[in-house]
Motif scaffolding. Sequence first.
Motif, PDB file in Angstrom:
ATOM      1  N   VAL A   1      37.913  33.748  41.110  1.00  0.00           N
ATOM      2  CA  VAL A   1      38.639  34.763  41.783  1.00  0.00           C
ATOM      3  C   VAL A   1      39.955  33.892  41.751  1.00  0.00           C
ATOM      4  O   VAL A   1      40.214  32.721  42.363  1.00  0.00           O
ATOM      5  CB  VAL A   1      38.345  35.046  43.179  1.00  0.00           C
ATOM      6  N   LEU A   2      41.157  34.372  41.443  1.00  0.00           N
ATOM      7  CA  LEU A   2      42.559  34.060  41.030  1.00  0.00           C
ATOM      8  C   LEU A   2      43.284  34.692  42.012  1.00  0.00           C
ATOM      9  O   LEU A   2      43.696  35.984  41.984  1.00  0.00           O
ATOM     10  CB  LEU A   2      43.156  34.029  39.808  1.00  0.00           C
ATOM     11  N   ARG A   3      43.952  33.910  43.173  1.00  0.00           N
ATOM     12  CA  ARG A   3      44.738  34.361  44.372  1.00  0.00           C
ATOM     13  C   ARG A   3      46.085  34.343  43.658  1.00  0.00           C
ATOM     14  O   ARG A   3      46.645  33.196  43.120  1.00  0.00           O
ATOM     15  CB  ARG A   3      44.538  34.029  45.521  1.00  0.00           C
ATOM     16  N   PRO A   4      47.125  34.866  44.132  1.00  0.00           N
ATOM     17  CA  PRO A   4      48.442  34.663  43.748  1.00  0.00           C
ATOM     18  C   PRO A   4      49.122  33.316  44.443  1.00  0.00           C
ATOM     19  O   PRO A   4      48.798  32.709  45.431  1.00  0.00           O
ATOM     20  CB  PRO A   4      49.313  35.870  44.784  1.00  0.00           C
ATOM     21  N   HIS A   5      49.781  32.753  43.202  1.00  0.00           N
ATOM     22  CA  HIS A   5      50.641  31.610  43.327  1.00  0.00           C
ATOM     23  C   HIS A   5      49.560  30.456  43.741  1.00  0.00           C
ATOM     24  O   HIS A   5      49.911  29.252  44.157  1.00  0.00           O
ATOM     25  CB  HIS A   5      51.341  31.469  44.679  1.00  0.00           C
TER      26      HIS A   5
ATOM     27  N   PHE B   1      36.281  48.100  38.345  1.00  0.00           N
ATOM     28  CA  PHE B   1      36.202  47.161  39.713  1.00  0.00           C
ATOM     29  C   PHE B   1      37.660  47.042  40.013  1.00  0.00           C
ATOM     30  O   PHE B   1      38.016  46.404  41.352  1.00  0.00           O
ATOM     31  CB  PHE B   1      35.667  45.628  39.756  1.00  0.00           C
ATOM     32  N   VAL B   2      38.649  47.332  39.378  1.00  0.00           N
ATOM     33  CA  VAL B   2      39.943  47.277  39.617  1.00  0.00           C
ATOM     34  C   VAL B   2      40.292  48.212  41.024  1.00  0.00           C
ATOM     35  O   VAL B   2      39.913  49.281  40.885  1.00  0.00           O
ATOM     36  CB  VAL B   2      41.104  47.497  38.567  1.00  0.00           C
ATOM     37  N   GLY B   3      40.978  47.580  41.832  1.00  0.00           N
ATOM     38  CA  GLY B   3      41.254  48.483  43.021  1.00  0.00           C
ATOM     39  C   GLY B   3      40.349  48.200  44.278  1.00  0.00           C
ATOM     40  O   GLY B   3      40.504  48.629  45.508  1.00  0.00           O
ATOM     41  N   LYS B   4      39.162  47.417  43.986  1.00  0.00           N
ATOM     42  CA  LYS B   4      38.174  47.123  45.034  1.00  0.00           C
ATOM     43  C   LYS B   4      38.267  45.830  45.556  1.00  0.00           C
ATOM     44  O   LYS B   4      38.900  45.055  45.069  1.00  0.00           O
ATOM     45  CB  LYS B   4      36.765  47.105  44.405  1.00  0.00           C
ATOM     46  N   LYS B   5      37.787  45.574  46.796  1.00  0.00           N
ATOM     47  CA  LYS B   5      37.708  44.354  47.527  1.00  0.00           C
ATOM     48  C   LYS B   5      37.074  43.253  46.721  1.00  0.00           C
ATOM     49  O   LYS B   5      35.722  43.489  46.592  1.00  0.00           O
ATOM     50  CB  LYS B   5      37.210  44.366  49.068  1.00  0.00           C
ATOM     51  N   ALA B   6      37.452  42.099  46.439  1.00  0.00           N
ATOM     52  CA  ALA B   6      36.782  41.215  45.821  1.00  0.00           C
ATOM     53  C   ALA B   6      35.766  40.471  46.734  1.00  0.00           C
ATOM     54  O   ALA B   6      36.545  38.956  47.125  1.00  0.00           O
ATOM     55  CB  ALA B   6      37.369  40.199  44.969  1.00  0.00           C
TER      56      ALA B   6
ATOM     57  N   LEU C   1      34.818  34.849  33.699  1.00  0.00           N
ATOM     58  CA  LEU C   1      35.435  36.021  34.062  1.00  0.00           C
ATOM     59  C   LEU C   1      36.432  35.623  34.819  1.00  0.00           C
ATOM     60  O   LEU C   1      36.002  34.859  35.914  1.00  0.00           O
ATOM     61  CB  LEU C   1      34.365  36.850  34.491  1.00  0.00           C
ATOM     62  N   ASN C   2      37.688  36.027  34.857  1.00  0.00           N
ATOM     63  CA  ASN C   2      39.033  35.773  35.705  1.00  0.00           C
ATOM     64  C   ASN C   2      39.110  37.075  36.586  1.00  0.00           C
ATOM     65  O   ASN C   2      39.366  38.233  35.952  1.00  0.00           O
ATOM     66  CB  ASN C   2      40.177  35.353  34.953  1.00  0.00           C
ATOM     67  N   ILE C   3      39.012  36.926  37.873  1.00  0.00           N
ATOM     68  CA  ILE C   3      39.294  38.264  38.626  1.00  0.00           C
ATOM     69  C   ILE C   3      40.645  37.922  39.363  1.00  0.00           C
ATOM     70  O   ILE C   3      40.513  37.009  40.407  1.00  0.00           O
ATOM     71  CB  ILE C   3      37.980  38.273  39.415  1.00  0.00           C
ATOM     72  N   ASP C   4      41.631  38.454  39.033  1.00  0.00           N
ATOM     73  CA  ASP C   4      42.799  38.549  39.803  1.00  0.00           C
ATOM     74  C   ASP C   4      42.936  39.470  40.763  1.00  0.00           C
ATOM     75  O   ASP C   4      42.545  40.468  40.537  1.00  0.00           O
ATOM     76  CB  ASP C   4      43.953  38.744  38.712  1.00  0.00           C
ATOM     77  N   VAL C   5      43.309  38.792  42.065  1.00  0.00           N
ATOM     78  CA  VAL C   5      43.513  39.476  43.208  1.00  0.00           C
ATOM     79  C   VAL C   5      44.984  39.568  44.046  1.00  0.00           C
ATOM     80  O   VAL C   5      45.564  38.502  43.665  1.00  0.00           O
ATOM     81  CB  VAL C   5      42.311  39.264  44.327  1.00  0.00           C
ATOM     82  N   ASP C   6      45.049  40.350  44.715  1.00  0.00           N
ATOM     83  CA  ASP C   6      46.479  40.242  45.342  1.00  0.00           C
ATOM     84  C   ASP C   6      46.226  39.663  46.859  1.00  0.00           C
ATOM     85  O   ASP C   6      45.203  38.990  47.018  1.00  0.00           O
ATOM     86  CB  ASP C   6      47.050  41.793  45.596  1.00  0.00           C
ATOM     87  N   ASP C   7      47.447  39.529  47.470  1.00  0.00           N
ATOM     88  CA  ASP C   7      47.307  38.891  48.735  1.00  0.00           C
ATOM     89  C   ASP C   7      45.878  39.347  49.682  1.00  0.00           C
ATOM     90  O   ASP C   7      45.643  38.700  50.534  1.00  0.00           O
ATOM     91  CB  ASP C   7      48.444  38.771  49.574  1.00  0.00           C
ATOM     92  N   ALA C   8      45.798  40.745  49.663  1.00  0.00           N
ATOM     93  CA  ALA C   8      44.536  41.353  50.425  1.00  0.00           C
ATOM     94  C   ALA C   8      43.216  41.114  49.743  1.00  0.00           C
ATOM     95  O   ALA C   8      42.263  41.350  50.357  1.00  0.00           O
ATOM     96  CB  ALA C   8      44.897  42.635  50.639  1.00  0.00           C
ATOM     97  N   GLY C   9      43.124  40.311  48.672  1.00  0.00           N
ATOM     98  CA  GLY C   9      41.926  40.031  48.070  1.00  0.00           C
ATOM     99  C   GLY C   9      41.382  41.091  47.142  1.00  0.00           C
ATOM    100  O   GLY C   9      40.211  41.292  46.877  1.00  0.00           O
ATOM    101  N   VAL C  10      42.283  42.430  47.044  1.00  0.00           N
ATOM    102  CA  VAL C  10      41.937  43.415  46.099  1.00  0.00           C
ATOM    103  C   VAL C  10      42.056  43.022  44.312  1.00  0.00           C
ATOM    104  O   VAL C  10      42.987  42.633  44.315  1.00  0.00           O
ATOM    105  CB  VAL C  10      42.991  44.778  46.377  1.00  0.00           C
TER     106      VAL C  10
END
Length: 115
Positions: free
Chosen positions: A83-87, A59-64, A99-108
Amino acid sequence: MHFKPVSLSLALAGLLLAGCSSTDKATEPKAAAPATESSSSAAAPSFTGSCDSSAVASFVGKKADGALVEQAQRQSGAETARVLRPHQPVTMEYNSRRLNIDVDDAGVVKQLSCG
């Protein structure tokens, strides 16, 4: 024995305040944790209660989105997912069934981990 009104009032106030104290465990504040957390009320067929993040590494690289979070929770066997967003402030207690799903600013999805 004769009680003065002031000391009787203080004793009564102390009893009332003692009745207001709480011994319940503190719960995670909902306003301070904007993480998306999902929990299934009906157990999915693959639910084991213990999380296996390696089962959802693809699932890494996919939109959450909501569907991905539910699918990742099911496939990992986790009881809950967030889902854990930056900051973003999050609780740091370890939960082997989450399950912790870390995403970037775009939700990926950047990383998936249990705990």
